[in-house]
Design a protein around this motif. Structure first.
Motif, PDB file in Angstrom:
ATOM      1  N   VAL A 231       0.859  -1.185   0.000  1.00 14.87           N
ATOM      2  CA  VAL A 231       0.000   0.000   0.000  1.00 14.87           C
ATOM      3  C   VAL A 231       0.896   1.235   0.000  1.00 14.87           C
ATOM      4  CG1 VAL A 231      -1.709   1.312   1.324  1.00 14.87           C
ATOM      5  CG2 VAL A 231      -1.855  -1.188   1.225  1.00 14.87           C
ATOM      6  N   VAL A 249      -3.138   0.561  -3.909  1.00 10.94           N
ATOM      7  CA  VAL A 249      -2.833  -0.825  -3.538  1.00 10.94           C
ATOM      8  C   VAL A 249      -2.193  -1.459  -4.762  1.00 10.94           C
ATOM      9  CG1 VAL A 249      -3.798  -3.045  -2.832  1.00 10.94           C
ATOM     10  CG2 VAL A 249      -4.813  -0.918  -1.967  1.00 10.94           C
ATOM     11  N   LEU A 322      -8.569  -0.379  -0.679  1.00 15.13           N
ATOM     12  CA  LEU A 322      -8.179  -0.284   0.722  1.00 15.13           C
ATOM     13  C   LEU A 322      -9.420  -0.004   1.561  1.00 15.13           C
ATOM     14  CD1 LEU A 322      -5.598  -0.234   2.492  1.00 15.13           C
ATOM     15  CD2 LEU A 322      -5.647   2.260   2.273  1.00 15.13           C
TER      16      LEU A 322
END
Ligand code: DQQ
Length: 494
Positions: A231, A249, A322
Protein backbone atom coordinates in the motif's frame (compact mmCIF):
# COMPACT_ATOMS: atom_id res chain seq x y z
CA UNK A 1 -18.63 29.40 25.33
CA UNK A 2 -16.40 32.27 24.18
CA UNK A 3 -17.41 34.23 21.14
CA UNK A 4 -15.50 36.32 18.62
CA UNK A 5 -17.14 38.39 15.92
CA UNK A 6 -16.93 38.10 12.19
CA UNK A 7 -19.06 40.83 10.59
CA UNK A 8 -22.31 40.86 12.55
CA UNK A 9 -22.14 37.21 13.47
CA UNK A 10 -21.10 35.93 16.86
CA UNK A 11 -18.71 33.08 16.18
CA UNK A 12 -18.09 30.40 18.78
CA UNK A 13 -14.34 30.31 19.16
CA UNK A 14 -13.72 27.77 21.87
CA UNK A 15 -15.26 24.62 20.47
CA UNK A 16 -12.40 22.33 21.33
CA UNK A 17 -12.91 18.69 20.51
CA UNK A 18 -14.24 16.27 23.10
CA UNK A 19 -12.64 13.08 21.86
CA UNK A 20 -10.40 13.97 18.92
CA UNK A 21 -6.80 14.47 20.01
CA UNK A 22 -5.42 18.00 20.03
CA UNK A 23 -2.70 19.82 22.01
CA UNK A 24 -3.75 22.18 24.78
CA UNK A 25 -3.15 25.24 22.58
CA UNK A 26 -1.66 26.59 19.35
CA UNK A 27 -0.91 24.91 16.07
CA UNK A 28 -1.11 21.19 15.37
CA UNK A 29 -0.80 19.55 11.97
CA UNK A 30 0.66 16.28 10.62
CA UNK A 31 0.75 13.18 12.81
CA UNK A 32 4.38 12.06 13.00
CA UNK A 33 5.99 8.75 13.91
CA UNK A 34 3.10 6.99 15.65
CA UNK A 35 4.62 3.94 17.35
CA UNK A 36 3.50 1.20 19.69
CA UNK A 37 6.28 0.97 22.28
CA UNK A 38 6.31 -1.37 25.26
CA UNK A 39 2.54 -1.59 25.50
CA UNK A 40 1.80 2.08 24.92
CA UNK A 41 0.87 4.12 21.88
CA UNK A 42 3.05 7.16 21.25
CA UNK A 43 1.84 9.86 18.91
CA UNK A 44 3.99 12.77 17.74
CA UNK A 45 2.71 15.64 15.67
CA UNK A 46 3.77 18.83 13.91
CA UNK A 47 3.37 21.55 16.50
CA UNK A 48 4.04 25.26 16.70
CA UNK A 49 3.87 25.87 20.46
CA UNK A 50 3.99 29.68 20.07
CA UNK A 51 0.83 30.50 18.15
CA UNK A 52 -2.05 28.94 16.21
CA UNK A 53 -0.35 29.21 12.81
CA UNK A 54 2.26 27.37 10.80
CA UNK A 55 5.72 28.35 12.07
CA UNK A 56 9.03 26.78 13.06
CA UNK A 57 7.84 23.24 13.62
CA UNK A 58 8.45 21.11 16.70
CA UNK A 59 7.33 17.55 17.35
CA UNK A 60 4.61 17.51 20.00
CA UNK A 61 4.25 14.22 21.87
CA UNK A 62 1.46 12.29 23.61
CA UNK A 63 1.04 8.78 25.00
CA UNK A 64 -1.96 6.51 25.35
CA UNK A 65 -2.70 3.04 26.69
CA UNK A 66 -5.57 2.51 24.27
CA UNK A 67 -5.51 4.87 21.23
CA UNK A 68 -8.32 6.90 22.80
CA UNK A 69 -7.20 8.54 26.07
CA UNK A 70 -4.05 10.62 25.69
CA UNK A 71 -1.65 12.26 28.10
CA UNK A 72 0.51 15.12 26.86
CA UNK A 73 4.28 14.77 27.15
CA UNK A 74 7.05 17.37 26.69
CA UNK A 75 7.95 18.46 23.17
CA UNK A 76 10.10 15.76 21.59
CA UNK A 77 11.98 17.71 18.91
CA UNK A 78 12.58 21.42 18.44
CA UNK A 79 14.75 23.29 15.92
CA UNK A 80 18.46 23.60 16.80
CA UNK A 81 19.92 27.01 15.89
CA UNK A 82 22.65 26.57 13.31
CA UNK A 83 21.65 22.95 12.70
CA UNK A 84 20.14 21.32 9.61
CA UNK A 85 16.72 21.71 11.30
CA UNK A 86 17.28 25.35 12.35
CA UNK A 87 13.93 26.42 10.89
CA UNK A 88 11.85 23.36 11.63
CA UNK A 89 11.63 19.68 12.42
CA UNK A 90 9.19 18.58 9.75
CA UNK A 91 7.38 15.29 9.36
CA UNK A 92 8.85 11.83 9.64
CA UNK A 93 8.59 8.48 11.35
CA UNK A 94 9.67 6.42 14.38
CA UNK A 95 11.34 3.00 14.30
CA UNK A 96 12.68 0.49 16.81
CA UNK A 97 16.43 0.06 16.10
CA UNK A 98 17.13 -3.09 18.11
CA UNK A 99 15.65 -1.55 21.26
CA UNK A 100 16.61 2.07 20.57
CA UNK A 101 13.65 4.30 19.72
CA UNK A 102 14.69 6.33 16.69
CA UNK A 103 13.04 9.25 14.91
CA UNK A 104 13.86 10.05 11.29
CA UNK A 105 12.51 13.41 10.17
CA UNK A 106 13.01 16.26 7.73
CA UNK A 107 15.16 19.14 8.97
CA UNK A 108 14.60 22.45 7.21
CA UNK A 109 16.61 25.64 6.86
CA UNK A 110 15.17 28.70 5.16
CA UNK A 111 16.95 29.37 1.90
CA UNK A 112 15.37 31.56 -0.76
CA UNK A 113 17.33 29.83 -3.52
CA UNK A 114 16.23 26.38 -2.58
CA UNK A 115 13.20 24.13 -3.11
CA UNK A 116 10.15 26.17 -2.16
CA UNK A 117 12.27 28.41 0.14
CA UNK A 118 13.41 25.64 2.48
CA UNK A 119 16.49 23.44 2.22
CA UNK A 120 15.19 20.00 3.17
CA UNK A 121 17.36 17.16 4.50
CA UNK A 122 16.70 14.00 6.49
CA UNK A 123 17.83 13.86 10.13
CA UNK A 124 17.85 11.31 12.96
CA UNK A 125 17.36 11.43 16.75
CA UNK A 126 17.34 8.70 19.40
CA UNK A 127 15.99 8.34 22.91
CA UNK A 128 17.45 6.43 25.81
CA UNK A 129 14.78 7.28 28.39
CA UNK A 130 11.73 5.50 27.00
CA UNK A 131 10.89 8.15 24.37
CA UNK A 132 10.75 11.10 26.77
CA UNK A 133 13.77 13.06 25.55
CA UNK A 134 15.60 12.87 22.25
CA UNK A 135 19.24 13.33 21.20
CA UNK A 136 19.92 14.46 17.67
CA UNK A 137 22.65 12.58 15.83
CA UNK A 138 25.84 14.68 15.48
CA UNK A 139 26.18 13.28 11.93
CA UNK A 140 22.93 14.94 10.83
CA UNK A 141 21.78 15.27 8.16
CA UNK A 142 21.84 11.57 7.39
CA UNK A 143 20.52 12.21 3.86
CA UNK A 144 21.97 15.60 2.89
CA UNK A 145 19.84 16.31 -0.16
CA UNK A 146 17.91 14.90 -3.08
CA UNK A 147 19.67 12.41 -5.34
CA UNK A 148 22.13 13.70 -7.88
CA UNK A 149 22.55 12.10 -11.26
CA UNK A 150 18.90 11.25 -11.61
CA UNK A 151 17.17 13.42 -14.16
CA UNK A 152 14.92 14.96 -11.55
CA UNK A 153 15.13 18.48 -10.21
CA UNK A 154 12.92 18.12 -7.22
CA UNK A 155 11.02 20.94 -5.56
CA UNK A 156 10.29 18.88 -2.45
CA UNK A 157 12.34 16.35 -0.48
CA UNK A 158 10.63 15.51 2.76
CA UNK A 159 8.74 13.23 5.14
CA UNK A 160 10.83 10.02 5.39
CA UNK A 161 9.00 6.75 6.03
CA UNK A 162 11.45 4.03 7.16
CA UNK A 163 10.97 0.28 7.58
CA UNK A 164 13.16 -2.70 8.41
CA UNK A 165 14.02 -5.25 5.74
CA UNK A 166 15.74 -8.65 6.07
CA UNK A 167 19.26 -7.21 5.84
CA UNK A 168 18.92 -3.53 6.66
CA UNK A 169 16.60 -0.59 6.33
CA UNK A 170 14.62 1.05 3.54
CA UNK A 171 13.14 4.52 3.35
CA UNK A 172 10.84 6.43 1.03
CA UNK A 173 10.93 10.22 0.80
CA UNK A 174 8.16 12.39 -0.66
CA UNK A 175 9.19 14.52 -3.60
CA UNK A 176 8.18 15.91 -6.96
CA UNK A 177 8.62 18.72 -9.44
CA UNK A 178 6.26 21.68 -9.47
CA UNK A 179 4.13 21.57 -12.61
CA UNK A 180 5.52 18.14 -13.63
CA UNK A 181 4.49 15.52 -11.11
CA UNK A 182 5.18 13.69 -7.87
CA UNK A 183 7.92 11.20 -7.02
CA UNK A 184 8.45 8.75 -4.22
CA UNK A 185 12.22 8.25 -3.78
CA UNK A 186 13.52 4.93 -2.43
CA UNK A 187 16.68 4.59 -0.31
CA UNK A 188 18.41 1.71 1.48
CA UNK A 189 20.77 1.63 4.45
CA UNK A 190 22.60 -1.03 6.48
CA UNK A 191 22.48 1.05 9.69
CA UNK A 192 19.99 3.97 9.47
CA UNK A 193 22.91 6.39 9.03
CA UNK A 194 24.45 5.76 5.59
CA UNK A 195 21.83 5.80 2.87
CA UNK A 196 22.07 4.86 -0.82
CA UNK A 197 19.57 6.12 -3.33
CA UNK A 198 17.91 3.16 -5.10
CA UNK A 199 15.60 4.98 -7.54
CA UNK A 200 12.08 6.18 -7.90
CA UNK A 201 9.64 3.87 -6.20
CA UNK A 202 6.76 5.59 -7.97
CA UNK A 203 6.18 8.69 -10.14
CA UNK A 204 3.07 10.15 -11.72
CA UNK A 205 2.60 13.22 -13.96
CA UNK A 206 0.37 15.96 -12.55
CA UNK A 207 -1.59 16.04 -15.82
CA UNK A 208 -3.14 12.64 -15.12
CA UNK A 209 -6.50 12.98 -13.49
CA UNK A 210 -8.11 9.56 -13.71
CA UNK A 211 -9.06 7.82 -11.52
CA UNK A 212 -7.61 10.41 -9.18
CA UNK A 213 -5.41 13.49 -9.57
CA UNK A 214 -2.11 13.32 -7.69
CA UNK A 215 -0.65 16.81 -8.25
CA UNK A 216 3.00 17.92 -8.28
CA UNK A 217 4.50 16.95 -4.93
CA UNK A 218 3.81 13.86 -2.85
CA UNK A 219 3.93 14.63 0.86
CA UNK A 220 3.95 12.27 3.84
CA UNK A 221 4.32 8.98 1.90
CA UNK A 222 3.46 5.83 3.81
CA UNK A 223 4.51 2.51 2.28
CA UNK A 224 3.90 -0.91 3.81
CA UNK A 225 2.77 -4.48 3.06
CA UNK A 226 -0.84 -5.41 3.68
CA UNK A 227 -1.92 -8.99 3.03
CA UNK A 228 -0.32 -10.07 -0.24
CA UNK A 229 -0.08 -6.52 -1.56
CA UNK A 230 1.73 -3.26 -0.84
CA UNK A 231 0.00 0.00 0.00
CA UNK A 232 1.24 3.48 -0.90
CA UNK A 233 -0.51 6.42 0.73
CA UNK A 234 0.43 10.09 0.36
CA UNK A 235 -0.87 13.64 0.45
CA UNK A 236 -1.11 15.81 -2.66
CA UNK A 237 0.54 19.25 -2.70
CA UNK A 238 0.32 21.48 -5.76
CA UNK A 239 0.92 25.19 -6.38
CA UNK A 240 1.19 26.13 -2.72
CA UNK A 241 -1.98 24.28 -1.80
CA UNK A 242 -2.69 21.19 0.24
CA UNK A 243 -5.24 19.11 -1.64
CA UNK A 244 -6.26 15.57 -0.67
CA UNK A 245 -4.88 12.17 0.27
CA UNK A 246 -4.50 9.20 -2.07
CA UNK A 247 -4.33 5.46 -1.39
CA UNK A 248 -2.88 2.95 -3.85
CA UNK A 249 -2.83 -0.83 -3.54
CA UNK A 250 -0.40 -2.73 -5.75
CA UNK A 251 2.81 -4.70 -6.10
CA UNK A 252 6.40 -4.01 -5.01
CA UNK A 253 9.30 -5.76 -6.73
CA UNK A 254 11.91 -4.47 -4.30
CA UNK A 255 12.63 -1.33 -6.34
CA UNK A 256 9.41 -0.04 -7.85
CA UNK A 257 5.75 0.00 -6.93
CA UNK A 258 3.03 -0.71 -9.49
CA UNK A 259 -0.46 0.33 -8.41
CA UNK A 260 -3.47 -1.83 -9.27
CA UNK A 261 -6.06 0.24 -7.43
CA UNK A 262 -5.94 3.99 -6.86
CA UNK A 263 -8.48 6.17 -5.07
CA UNK A 264 -8.94 8.97 -2.56
CA UNK A 265 -8.10 7.89 0.98
CA UNK A 266 -10.65 10.33 2.40
CA UNK A 267 -13.22 12.12 0.26
CA UNK A 268 -13.35 15.26 2.38
CA UNK A 269 -11.39 18.51 1.95
CA UNK A 270 -10.04 18.78 5.50
CA UNK A 271 -8.06 15.56 5.92
CA UNK A 272 -4.32 15.59 5.16
CA UNK A 273 -0.84 14.26 6.00
CA UNK A 274 -1.56 10.57 6.71
CA UNK A 275 0.68 8.53 9.01
CA UNK A 276 0.40 4.78 9.57
CA UNK A 277 1.52 2.69 12.54
CA UNK A 278 1.93 -1.06 12.95
CA UNK A 279 0.67 -2.05 16.40
CA UNK A 280 1.35 -5.11 18.55
CA UNK A 281 -1.76 -6.82 17.13
CA UNK A 282 -0.37 -6.49 13.60
CA UNK A 283 -2.90 -3.81 12.65
CA UNK A 284 -2.06 -0.90 10.40
CA UNK A 285 -3.55 2.10 12.18
CA UNK A 286 -3.92 5.32 10.21
CA UNK A 287 -3.84 8.87 11.62
CA UNK A 288 -4.39 12.12 9.76
CA UNK A 289 -4.40 15.85 10.37
CA UNK A 290 -7.87 17.43 10.31
CA UNK A 291 -7.34 21.02 9.23
CA UNK A 292 -9.27 24.16 10.04
CA UNK A 293 -11.73 25.34 7.41
CA UNK A 294 -12.27 28.97 8.31
CA UNK A 295 -10.34 32.19 7.96
CA UNK A 296 -7.13 33.02 9.80
CA UNK A 297 -8.44 35.79 12.04
CA UNK A 298 -10.92 33.44 13.71
CA UNK A 299 -8.07 30.99 14.22
CA UNK A 300 -6.10 33.70 16.03
CA UNK A 301 -9.01 34.47 18.36
CA UNK A 302 -9.54 30.76 19.01
CA UNK A 303 -5.94 30.21 20.08
CA UNK A 304 -5.60 26.78 18.56
CA UNK A 305 -5.77 25.14 15.16
CA UNK A 306 -5.89 21.56 13.95
CA UNK A 307 -6.97 18.23 15.35
CA UNK A 308 -6.06 14.60 14.87
CA UNK A 309 -8.47 12.31 13.06
CA UNK A 310 -9.78 9.29 14.91
CA UNK A 311 -7.56 6.21 14.62
CA UNK A 312 -8.59 4.17 11.57
CA UNK A 313 -7.76 0.52 10.92
CA UNK A 314 -6.80 -0.38 7.36
CA UNK A 315 -7.64 -3.62 5.60
CA UNK A 316 -7.46 -5.09 2.13
CA UNK A 317 -10.85 -5.47 0.51
CA UNK A 318 -11.97 -8.26 -1.79
CA UNK A 319 -12.47 -5.70 -4.60
CA UNK A 320 -8.76 -4.82 -4.44
CA UNK A 321 -9.24 -1.48 -2.69
CA UNK A 322 -8.18 -0.28 0.72
CA UNK A 323 -10.81 -0.64 3.47
CA UNK A 324 -10.93 1.88 6.33
CA UNK A 325 -12.86 1.45 9.58
CA UNK A 326 -12.71 3.33 12.88
CA UNK A 327 -10.61 1.59 15.55
CA UNK A 328 -12.86 -0.53 17.80
CA UNK A 329 -11.15 0.96 20.88
CA UNK A 330 -13.36 4.03 20.37
CA UNK A 331 -16.28 2.00 21.74
CA UNK A 332 -14.86 2.65 25.23
CA UNK A 333 -16.12 6.23 24.92
CA UNK A 334 -19.75 5.27 24.29
CA UNK A 335 -22.25 6.37 26.94
CA UNK A 336 -26.06 6.63 26.59
CA UNK A 337 -27.36 4.34 23.91
CA UNK A 338 -30.59 4.27 21.93
CA UNK A 339 -31.47 1.64 19.35
CA UNK A 340 -34.17 1.45 16.68
CA UNK A 341 -34.93 -1.60 14.55
CA UNK A 342 -36.75 -1.74 11.23
CA UNK A 343 -37.53 1.94 11.24
CA UNK A 344 -39.47 2.78 8.07
CA UNK A 345 -38.64 6.24 6.73
CA UNK A 346 -40.90 7.77 4.11
CA UNK A 347 -40.46 11.18 2.50
CA UNK A 348 -43.41 12.81 4.26
CA UNK A 349 -42.93 11.19 7.68
CA UNK A 350 -42.12 13.12 10.85
CA UNK A 351 -38.50 13.08 11.98
CA UNK A 352 -38.10 9.96 14.16
CA UNK A 353 -35.05 11.49 15.86
CA UNK A 354 -36.77 14.63 17.06
CA UNK A 355 -35.91 13.89 20.67
CA UNK A 356 -32.20 13.31 20.05
CA UNK A 357 -29.80 16.20 20.68
CA UNK A 358 -26.05 16.46 20.88
CA UNK A 359 -22.75 17.61 19.46
CA UNK A 360 -20.77 14.60 20.64
CA UNK A 361 -22.41 11.55 19.13
CA UNK A 362 -21.73 8.27 17.39
CA UNK A 363 -24.42 7.15 14.94
CA UNK A 364 -24.51 3.83 13.15
CA UNK A 365 -27.23 3.08 10.61
CA UNK A 366 -27.73 0.04 8.40
CA UNK A 367 -30.00 1.22 5.60
CA UNK A 368 -31.97 -0.56 2.91
CA UNK A 369 -32.61 2.16 0.34
CA UNK A 370 -35.06 0.03 -1.65
CA UNK A 371 -36.33 2.23 -4.49
CA UNK A 372 -35.65 5.51 -2.69
CA UNK A 373 -33.34 7.96 -4.43
CA UNK A 374 -31.42 8.88 -1.28
CA UNK A 375 -31.34 8.95 2.48
CA UNK A 376 -30.15 12.00 4.44
CA UNK A 377 -28.90 12.35 7.98
CA UNK A 378 -28.83 15.94 9.24
CA UNK A 379 -26.46 16.88 12.08
CA UNK A 380 -26.01 19.98 14.22
CA UNK A 381 -29.37 21.16 13.02
CA UNK A 382 -31.08 24.25 14.42
CA UNK A 383 -34.84 23.86 15.03
CA UNK A 384 -35.64 26.11 12.05
CA UNK A 385 -33.07 24.42 9.79
CA UNK A 386 -31.09 27.63 9.45
CA UNK A 387 -27.95 25.66 10.28
CA UNK A 388 -27.44 21.99 9.49
CA UNK A 389 -24.89 19.64 7.97
CA UNK A 390 -26.22 16.95 5.64
CA UNK A 391 -24.79 13.45 5.20
CA UNK A 392 -26.50 11.94 2.19
CA UNK A 393 -26.21 8.58 0.47
CA UNK A 394 -27.45 8.61 -3.15
CA UNK A 395 -28.64 5.24 -4.39
CA UNK A 396 -28.26 5.63 -8.16
CA UNK A 397 -24.74 7.02 -8.13
CA UNK A 398 -23.72 5.08 -5.03
CA UNK A 399 -22.26 8.35 -3.76
CA UNK A 400 -21.74 9.48 -0.20
CA UNK A 401 -21.97 13.27 0.05
CA UNK A 402 -21.48 15.71 2.91
CA UNK A 403 -23.11 19.08 2.27
CA UNK A 404 -21.91 21.90 4.52
CA UNK A 405 -23.46 24.79 2.61
CA UNK A 406 -25.60 25.59 5.65
CA UNK A 407 -23.35 24.18 8.36
CA UNK A 408 -22.57 27.62 9.71
CA UNK A 409 -23.75 31.23 9.76
CA UNK A 410 -20.11 32.17 10.18
CA UNK A 411 -19.08 33.82 6.88
CA UNK A 412 -15.49 32.76 7.57
CA UNK A 413 -16.40 29.06 7.39
CA UNK A 414 -15.79 27.20 4.14
CA UNK A 415 -18.81 25.65 2.42
CA UNK A 416 -19.56 23.23 -0.39
CA UNK A 417 -20.49 19.59 -0.93
CA UNK A 418 -17.91 16.85 -1.04
CA UNK A 419 -17.99 13.14 -1.63
CA UNK A 420 -17.81 10.38 -4.16
CA UNK A 421 -18.87 6.84 -4.91
CA UNK A 422 -18.69 4.29 -2.12
CA UNK A 423 -20.50 1.12 -3.26
CA UNK A 424 -22.95 -0.54 -0.84
CA UNK A 425 -21.81 -3.57 1.14
CA UNK A 426 -21.94 -7.08 -0.35
CA UNK A 427 -25.36 -7.52 1.30
CA UNK A 428 -26.66 -4.54 -0.72
CA UNK A 429 -27.17 -2.41 2.39
CA UNK A 430 -25.62 0.95 3.12
CA UNK A 431 -23.91 1.23 6.48
CA UNK A 432 -23.16 4.73 7.68
CA UNK A 433 -20.98 5.14 10.74
CA UNK A 434 -20.79 8.75 11.81
CA UNK A 435 -18.69 10.41 14.51
CA UNK A 436 -19.69 13.95 15.43
CA UNK A 437 -17.37 15.87 17.72
CA UNK A 438 -18.49 19.50 17.86
CA UNK A 439 -16.66 20.91 14.81
CA UNK A 440 -15.62 17.61 13.20
CA UNK A 441 -17.69 15.09 11.30
CA UNK A 442 -16.14 11.78 10.27
CA UNK A 443 -18.38 9.57 8.13
CA UNK A 444 -17.42 5.97 7.33
CA UNK A 445 -19.48 4.13 4.75
CA UNK A 446 -19.73 0.42 4.01
CA UNK A 447 -16.30 -0.29 5.55
CA UNK A 448 -14.91 1.15 2.39
CA UNK A 449 -14.41 4.88 2.45
CA UNK A 450 -14.76 7.95 4.56
CA UNK A 451 -15.26 11.69 4.53
CA UNK A 452 -13.85 14.08 7.10
CA UNK A 453 -15.22 17.62 7.36
CA UNK A 454 -14.91 20.61 9.64
CA UNK A 455 -18.12 22.48 10.45
CA UNK A 456 -18.62 25.53 12.66
CA UNK A 457 -22.25 25.93 13.77
CA UNK A 458 -22.77 29.27 15.49
CA UNK A 459 -26.18 28.76 17.14
CA UNK A 460 -26.27 27.18 20.58
CA UNK A 461 -29.43 25.32 19.57
CA UNK A 462 -27.81 23.67 16.51
CA UNK A 463 -27.87 20.32 18.27
CA UNK A 464 -30.69 18.44 16.54
CA UNK A 465 -30.44 15.49 14.19
CA UNK A 466 -32.85 14.00 11.66
CA UNK A 467 -33.03 11.07 9.27
CA UNK A 468 -35.05 11.36 6.09
CA UNK A 469 -35.80 9.36 2.96
CA UNK A 470 -36.13 10.97 -0.45
CA UNK A 471 -37.95 9.54 -3.47
CA UNK A 472 -39.21 6.40 -1.72
CA UNK A 473 -39.20 4.43 1.50
CA UNK A 474 -35.93 3.64 3.27
CA UNK A 475 -35.78 0.95 5.92
CA UNK A 476 -33.31 1.58 8.73
CA UNK A 477 -32.77 -2.06 9.66
CA UNK A 478 -30.80 -0.94 12.69
CA UNK A 479 -30.05 2.52 13.94
CA UNK A 480 -27.82 3.05 16.98
CA UNK A 481 -26.97 6.36 18.58
CA UNK A 482 -24.57 6.83 21.46
CA UNK A 483 -23.51 9.92 23.28
CA UNK A 484 -19.72 10.00 23.44
CA UNK A 485 -17.74 10.84 26.55
CA UNK A 486 -14.96 13.36 26.49
CA UNK A 487 -11.67 11.50 26.15
CA UNK A 488 -10.21 13.69 28.89
CA UNK A 489 -13.01 12.65 31.28
CA UNK A 490 -11.65 9.17 30.83
CA UNK A 491 -8.06 10.24 31.53
CA UNK A 492 -5.44 7.48 31.59
CA UNK A 493 -4.16 9.06 34.83
CA UNK A 494 -0.53 9.75 33.98
N1 DQQ B 1 3.83 19.33 6.73
C1 DQQ B 1 5.20 19.26 7.15
C2 DQQ B 1 5.94 18.71 5.99
C3 DQQ B 1 4.90 18.00 5.23
C4 DQQ B 1 3.70 18.88 5.38
C5 DQQ B 1 5.64 20.61 7.62
C6 DQQ B 1 2.40 18.19 5.13
O1 DQQ B 1 6.98 17.86 6.40
O2 DQQ B 1 5.25 17.79 3.89
O3 DQQ B 1 4.90 20.99 8.76
O4 DQQ B 1 1.34 18.81 5.80
Amino acid sequence: MNHGTEGDIAVPIAERSRYHFQPSANWMSDPNGPIHWRGQYHLFYQHNPRNPFFGPMCWGHAVSPDLVRWAHLPIALAPTPGGPDADGCWSGCAVDDAGTPTLIYTGVVKDEDYQANYRQTQCLAISDDNLLTWRKDPRNPIIPGPPEGDDIMVTGFRDPCVWREADGWACVVGSGVEGVGGHILLYRSPDLHCWDYVGRLYSRPCQETSPVWTGSIFECPQFFPLGDRHVLIFAVWDQDHLHHTVAMVGDFDGRAFTPRDMRRLDLGPDYYAPSVMLDARGRRVLWGWVREARRRRVQLATGWAGMMSLPRVLNLRSDGGLGVVPAPELEALRRDHRRWRDLMLSPDAANPLDEVRGDSLEIRACLDLGEASSCTLALRRSPDDEERTLVRYERETGALVVDRDRSSLDPAARRGSHGGPIPPGEDGFVTLHVFLDRTIVEVYANGHGCITERIYPTRPDSLGISLEAEGGVVSARTLDIWTIASASDASPGY
